[in-house]
Design a protein around this motif. Structure first.
Motif, short mmCIF file in Angstrom:
data_model
loop_
_atom_site.label_atom_id
_atom_site.label_comp_id
_atom_site.label_asym_id
_atom_site.label_seq_id
_atom_site.Cartn_x
_atom_site.Cartn_y
_atom_site.Cartn_z
N PHE A 132 40.63 56.22 57.03
CA PHE A 132 40.41 55.93 58.44
C PHE A 132 40.98 57.06 59.28
O PHE A 132 42.18 57.37 59.19
CB PHE A 132 41.08 54.61 58.85
CG PHE A 132 40.38 53.40 58.32
CD1 PHE A 132 39.23 52.93 58.93
CD2 PHE A 132 40.86 52.73 57.22
CE1 PHE A 132 38.58 51.82 58.45
CE2 PHE A 132 40.22 51.61 56.73
CZ PHE A 132 39.07 51.15 57.35
N ALA A 133 40.15 57.68 60.08
CA ALA A 133 40.59 58.81 60.91
C ALA A 133 41.74 58.41 61.82
O ALA A 133 42.69 59.16 62.01
CB ALA A 133 39.42 59.35 61.74
N ILE A 134 41.66 57.19 62.33
CA ILE A 134 42.68 56.73 63.28
C ILE A 134 44.07 56.69 62.64
O ILE A 134 45.08 56.81 63.32
CB ILE A 134 42.28 55.36 63.88
CG1 ILE A 134 43.14 55.04 65.09
CG2 ILE A 134 42.36 54.27 62.84
CD1 ILE A 134 42.67 53.86 65.86
N LEU A 135 44.13 56.55 61.32
CA LEU A 135 45.43 56.53 60.64
C LEU A 135 46.01 57.93 60.47
O LEU A 135 47.12 58.09 59.99
CB LEU A 135 45.32 55.84 59.28
CG LEU A 135 44.95 54.35 59.34
CD1 LEU A 135 44.89 53.76 57.95
CD2 LEU A 135 45.93 53.58 60.20
N LYS A 136 45.26 58.94 60.88
CA LYS A 136 45.76 60.32 60.82
C LYS A 136 46.41 60.70 62.16
O LYS A 136 46.77 61.84 62.38
CB LYS A 136 44.61 61.30 60.54
CG LYS A 136 43.72 60.92 59.39
CD LYS A 136 44.29 61.33 58.07
CE LYS A 136 43.30 61.12 56.95
NZ LYS A 136 43.56 59.98 56.13
N ALA A 137 46.53 59.74 63.06
CA ALA A 137 47.12 59.99 64.38
C ALA A 137 48.60 60.33 64.25
O ALA A 137 49.19 60.24 63.17
CB ALA A 137 46.93 58.77 65.26
N THR A 138 49.20 60.69 65.35
CA THR A 138 50.62 61.05 65.34
C THR A 138 51.47 59.86 64.89
O THR A 138 51.05 58.71 64.96
CB THR A 138 51.07 61.49 66.74
OG1 THR A 138 50.88 60.40 67.64
CG2 THR A 138 50.31 62.70 67.21
N GLN A 139 52.67 60.14 64.45
CA GLN A 139 53.54 59.11 63.87
C GLN A 139 53.76 57.93 64.82
O GLN A 139 53.74 56.78 64.40
CB GLN A 139 54.90 59.72 63.48
CG GLN A 139 55.79 58.77 62.72
CD GLN A 139 55.17 58.29 61.41
OE1 GLN A 139 54.54 59.03 60.70
NE2 GLN A 139 55.34 57.01 61.12
N GLU A 140 53.94 58.20 66.12
CA GLU A 140 54.18 57.08 67.04
C GLU A 140 52.95 56.20 67.22
O GLU A 140 53.07 55.05 67.61
CB GLU A 140 54.69 57.57 68.41
CG GLU A 140 53.78 58.52 69.13
CD GLU A 140 54.09 59.98 68.85
OE1 GLU A 140 53.46 60.83 69.49
OE2 GLU A 140 54.93 60.28 68.00
N ASP A 141 51.76 56.74 66.91
CA ASP A 141 50.54 55.94 67.01
C ASP A 141 50.20 55.22 65.72
O ASP A 141 49.29 54.39 65.69
CB ASP A 141 49.36 56.84 67.40
CG ASP A 141 49.44 57.33 68.84
OD1 ASP A 141 50.01 56.61 69.67
OD2 ASP A 141 48.93 58.44 69.11
N VAL A 142 50.89 55.52 64.62
CA VAL A 142 50.51 54.99 63.31
C VAL A 142 50.62 53.47 63.27
O VAL A 142 49.70 52.80 62.80
CB VAL A 142 51.34 55.64 62.18
CG1 VAL A 142 51.19 54.87 60.88
CG2 VAL A 142 50.91 57.07 61.99
N ASN A 143 51.71 52.90 63.74
CA ASN A 143 51.85 51.44 63.70
C ASN A 143 50.77 50.75 64.52
O ASN A 143 50.20 49.75 64.10
CB ASN A 143 53.24 51.00 64.17
CG ASN A 143 54.29 51.31 63.13
OD1 ASN A 143 54.01 51.40 61.95
ND2 ASN A 143 55.52 51.51 63.58
N ARG A 144 50.49 51.30 65.68
CA ARG A 144 49.43 50.73 66.52
C ARG A 144 48.08 50.89 65.83
O ARG A 144 47.26 49.97 65.82
CB ARG A 144 49.41 51.42 67.88
CG ARG A 144 48.41 50.83 68.85
CD ARG A 144 48.54 51.47 70.20
NE ARG A 144 48.00 52.82 70.14
CZ ARG A 144 47.01 53.24 70.91
NH1 ARG A 144 46.50 52.44 71.82
NH2 ARG A 144 46.56 54.46 70.81
N SER A 145 47.86 52.04 65.20
CA SER A 145 46.60 52.29 64.50
C SER A 145 46.43 51.36 63.30
O SER A 145 45.35 50.83 63.07
CB SER A 145 46.52 53.75 64.05
OG SER A 145 46.52 54.62 65.15
#
Length: 152
Positions: free
Chosen positions: A111-124
């Motif tokens: 999932f591309a969204i799981l490649k987001a920055t660390q602070e966005d990972v939990n939200r993703s």
């Protein structure tokens, strides 16, 4: 390609979405992702099982012109349309698609969204989990709807 897709959307009796292909794609995206969690894998497996049943039992009549009851086709298309919407998120991280099924490119798995920055990972992770759960609940409600439909 665009003209062909538009023609299919306007002439095919059922939207060209294969629920089982979507479920398999989700499982493949999670398979090698280091952020996968047991609950995500379990939800994806359940979604695949229900998608397989939905596709075999309720999409089959769409291929036979004698079995194309208009109300059945409408209900089927409504489920497929809403399934696609299940994978849209309201506010993706900058640079990412609203559709979580879309990858960054052809060479990037998961999932591309799981490649987001660390602070966005939990939200993703939460958004991926919610999307899969929502899609699975939709397929289950579609199964119940068609099981209770007297026109079958």
């Amino acid at each position: 390609m665009t003209a062909e897709a538009i023609l299919r959307l306007s002439t095919d009796p059922v939207l060209p979405f294969n629920t089982l292909d979507i479920a398999l794609d989700i499982q493949n995206k999670l398979k090698d992702d280091p952020l996968r969690r047991p609950d995500l894998l379990a939800t994806a497996a359940s979604f695949r099982t229900n998608s397989s049943l939905f596709q075999s039992e309720f999409m089959r009549p769409a291929n036979d012109p004698k079995e194309r009851d208009p109300s059945h086709m409408r209900m089927l298309n409504d489920v497929l349309r809403d399934l696609e919407k299940s994978f849209l998120i309201p506010s993706p991280p900058p640079g990412f698609s609203r559709n979580i099924l879309f990858g960054l490119n052809r060479h990037t798995s998961g999932f591309a969204i799981l490649k987001a920055t660390q602070e966005d990972v939990n939200r993703s992770l939460s958004q991926v989990s919610t999307s899969i759960s929502s899609a699975e609940m939709l397929i289950c409600s579609g199964l119940e709807l068609f099981e209770n439909d007297g026109s079958q």
